[in-house]
Design a protein around this motif. Structure first.
Motif, PDB file in Angstrom:
ATOM      1  N   TRP A   1      -9.218 -17.844  -9.629  1.00 51.35           N
ATOM      2  CA  TRP A   1      -9.302 -18.807  -8.897  1.00 51.35           C
ATOM      3  C   TRP A   1     -10.058 -18.587  -7.575  1.00 51.35           C
ATOM      4  CZ3 TRP A   1     -10.441 -23.619 -10.945  1.00 51.35           C
ATOM      5  CH2 TRP A   1      -9.614 -24.247 -11.942  1.00 51.35           C
TER       6      TRP A   1
ATOM      7  N   GLN B   1     -14.003 -19.083  -6.338  1.00 52.91           N
ATOM      8  CA  GLN B   1     -14.445 -20.118  -5.478  1.00 52.91           C
ATOM      9  C   GLN B   1     -14.907 -19.113  -4.195  1.00 52.91           C
ATOM     10  OE1 GLN B   1     -11.779 -20.676  -2.034  1.00 52.91           O
ATOM     11  NE2 GLN B   1     -13.716 -21.520  -1.152  1.00 52.91           N
TER      12      GLN B   1
ATOM     13  N   LYS C   1      -0.450 -20.688  -2.762  1.00 46.25           N
ATOM     14  CA  LYS C   1      -1.381 -21.634  -1.893  1.00 46.25           C
ATOM     15  C   LYS C   1      -2.894 -21.356  -2.046  1.00 46.25           C
ATOM     16  CE  LYS C   1       2.440 -21.667   1.655  1.00 46.25           C
ATOM     17  NZ  LYS C   1       2.753 -21.216   3.163  1.00 46.25           N
TER      18      LYS C   1
ATOM     19  N   ALA D   1      -4.138 -22.910  -5.493  1.00 45.53           N
ATOM     20  CA  ALA D   1      -4.097 -24.391  -5.461  1.00 45.53           C
ATOM     21  C   ALA D   1      -5.541 -24.691  -4.451  1.00 45.53           C
ATOM     22  CB  ALA D   1      -2.714 -24.926  -4.775  1.00 45.53           C
ATOM     23  N   SER D   2      -5.785 -24.202  -3.401  1.00 40.95           N
ATOM     24  CA  SER D   2      -6.680 -24.603  -2.506  1.00 40.95           C
ATOM     25  C   SER D   2      -8.241 -24.206  -3.103  1.00 40.95           C
ATOM     26  CB  SER D   2      -6.739 -23.826  -1.202  1.00 40.95           C
ATOM     27  OG  SER D   2      -7.801 -23.944  -0.354  1.00 40.95           O
ATOM     28  N   SER D   3      -8.249 -23.329  -3.612  1.00 42.05           N
ATOM     29  CA  SER D   3      -9.266 -22.719  -4.285  1.00 42.05           C
ATOM     30  C   SER D   3      -9.699 -23.696  -5.666  1.00 42.05           C
ATOM     31  CB  SER D   3      -9.447 -21.339  -4.689  1.00 42.05           C
ATOM     32  OG  SER D   3      -9.489 -20.342  -3.859  1.00 42.05           O
ATOM     33  N   GLU D   4      -8.643 -23.947  -6.579  1.00 43.82           N
ATOM     34  CA  GLU D   4      -8.837 -24.761  -7.440  1.00 43.82           C
ATOM     35  C   GLU D   4      -9.408 -26.087  -7.161  1.00 43.82           C
ATOM     36  OE1 GLU D   4      -6.304 -26.583 -11.372  1.00 43.82           O
ATOM     37  OE2 GLU D   4      -5.549 -25.239  -9.890  1.00 43.82           O
ATOM     38  N   GLN D   5      -8.737 -26.687  -6.107  1.00 40.16           N
ATOM     39  CA  GLN D   5      -9.037 -28.076  -5.597  1.00 40.16           C
ATOM     40  C   GLN D   5     -10.430 -28.296  -5.052  1.00 40.16           C
ATOM     41  OE1 GLN D   5      -6.859 -29.011  -1.947  1.00 40.16           O
ATOM     42  NE2 GLN D   5      -7.273 -31.412  -2.312  1.00 40.16           N
ATOM     43  N   ILE D   6     -10.943 -27.031  -4.475  1.00 48.13           N
ATOM     44  CA  ILE D   6     -12.487 -27.004  -4.032  1.00 48.13           C
ATOM     45  C   ILE D   6     -13.501 -27.008  -5.093  1.00 48.13           C
ATOM     46  CG2 ILE D   6     -14.032 -25.360  -2.938  1.00 48.13           C
ATOM     47  CD1 ILE D   6     -11.801 -24.741  -0.905  1.00 48.13           C
TER      48      ILE D   6
ATOM     49  N   ARG E   1     -12.806 -28.143  -8.376  1.00 51.48           N
ATOM     50  CA  ARG E   1     -12.433 -29.171  -9.219  1.00 51.48           C
ATOM     51  C   ARG E   1     -13.593 -30.311  -8.360  1.00 51.48           C
ATOM     52  NH1 ARG E   1      -9.361 -29.865 -13.238  1.00 51.48           N
ATOM     53  NH2 ARG E   1      -7.656 -28.182 -13.787  1.00 51.48           N
ATOM     54  N   ALA E   2     -13.263 -30.506  -6.934  1.00 56.94           N
ATOM     55  CA  ALA E   2     -13.793 -31.339  -6.157  1.00 56.94           C
ATOM     56  C   ALA E   2     -15.567 -31.319  -6.073  1.00 56.94           C
ATOM     57  CB  ALA E   2     -13.642 -31.162  -4.793  1.00 56.94           C
TER      58      ALA E   2
END
Length: 338
Positions: free
Chosen positions: A220, A224, A282, A285-290, A292-293
């Motif tokens: 991930w 990203q 952490k 999760a941050s990279s996945e959120q970016i 996905r957004a």
């Protein structure tokens, strides 16, 4: 007057003795300064763990051992170069992937086989159990000049491509950028894809946009950080490999460290493992959120599809895993719990 002179001489002798003893004690506690090489940038999970390791070692040895952390490849830009420096004693510590260490402890190849683990819990049960800890110990007894201190998390690698993939059939004909690793190229071939090597990580994005390749594979954070999610908008969560990082020490460079402080160093390294795992979670999760957004489509393979990907690896296990069948079977047995 004579008595006074004697007293002054005695006082002078005592003062000199005290000063000499103080100087001797100061010399005895002069700290040992050691260097740690890290190719990842500041703020990356392993870099954060390196600094935590250095902090705790200094604290627990009461300043007798000081570790200077050099991130971003400022000491050694390649992990293989850092390993060579460890072997000759030019470097005390280095955080590296388990892959190059397998040259000295071949059994480490077993934990890098594709589709071996069911999930992260499965992998950590192996690494923190008898199998993984024996491999760490074997590094020190391999006569390589290296000491295996602990494992760090590097997540799992998954495919990312320009079209949806929900089954092995969807992999047919895809050109996938891979690391220069024959086993990984064979993995792609068995899935019906074509493995493309020789493309550096900084060139993946342009290679995708120019149609040279259809995608690549990585974790991930790399997906990203490199911006590849903007070119290949389908992240296939197949998690085909989980290759851990290893914090290594140098036998030669650490000879100057006392046995007591060496024991502290070894225990402290193990104590930082959970810290790094938490930092990795952490970052992941941050990279996945970016991504996905940004509109990336994340495809979670169904249990049936995942089993199909695993079954396609049978020839690869025969070709590359035959020497480690016992270890692989034990790892699979542990996987039944997960």
């Amino acid at each position: 007057m004579k008595k006074l002179l004697v007293i002054l001489l005695v006082l002078a002798f005592v003062s000199f003795s005290v000063l000499a003893q103080g100087a001797s004690e100061a010399a005895a506690v002069k700290p040992i300064t050691l260097k740690l090489s890290e190719v990842h940038a500041e703020g990356y999970p392993t870099s954060l763990a390196d600094h935590e390791f250095a902090r705790l070692v200094k604290e627990r040895t009461n300043g007798r051992v000081i570790i200077e952390v050099y991130t971003g490849g400022t000491l050694y830009g390649q992990e293989t170069a850092a390993i060579e420096a460890l072997q000759v004693g030019d470097l005390a510590f280095a955080r590296v992937s388990a892959s190059p260490v397998a040259s000295y402890v071949p059994a480490l190849n077993a934990i890098q086989m594709p589709y071996l683990y069911n999930n992260a819990k499965h992998m950590w049960a192996v690494l923190n159990g008898e199998i993984g800890q024996k491999m760490l110990a074997d590094i020190e007894t391999s006569k390589s000049g290296l000491i295996g201190l602990c494992y760090y998390d590097a997540g799992s690698r998954s495919f990312y491509v320009t079209k949806p993939v929900n089954s092995v059939a969807d992999m047919a004909g895809l050109k996938i950028r891979l690391q220069n690793n024959k086993m990984m190229v064979r993995m792609a071939e068995l899935l019906g894809a074509t493995g493309v090597t020789g493309i550096g990580p900084n060139d993946v994005y342009s290679a995708i946009t120019q149609g040279v390749i259809d995608g690549a594979e990585n974790n991930w954070p790399t997906y990203q950080n490199m911006g590849d999610y903007e070119a290949a908008k389908f992240y296939i969560l197949d998690q085909h490999t989980r290759v851990p990082e290893i914090l290594l020490g140098s036998v030669a460079a650490l000879k100057a460290v006392s046995a007591a402080d060496m024991a502290i160093i070894k225990q402290t390294a193990k104590d930082t493992q959970e810290f790094e795992i938490a930092e990795w979670a952490k970052k992941e999760a941050s990279s996945e959120q970016i991504v996905r957004a940004a509109g990336t489509t994340v495809i979670q393979l169904s249990p049936t599809a995942f089993a199909e990907f695993q079954s396609k690896m049978a020839p690869l296990y025969t070709e590359y895993g035959a020497a480690y069948t016992d270890v692989i079977n034990k790892i699979k047995e542990i996987g039944k719990q997960f």
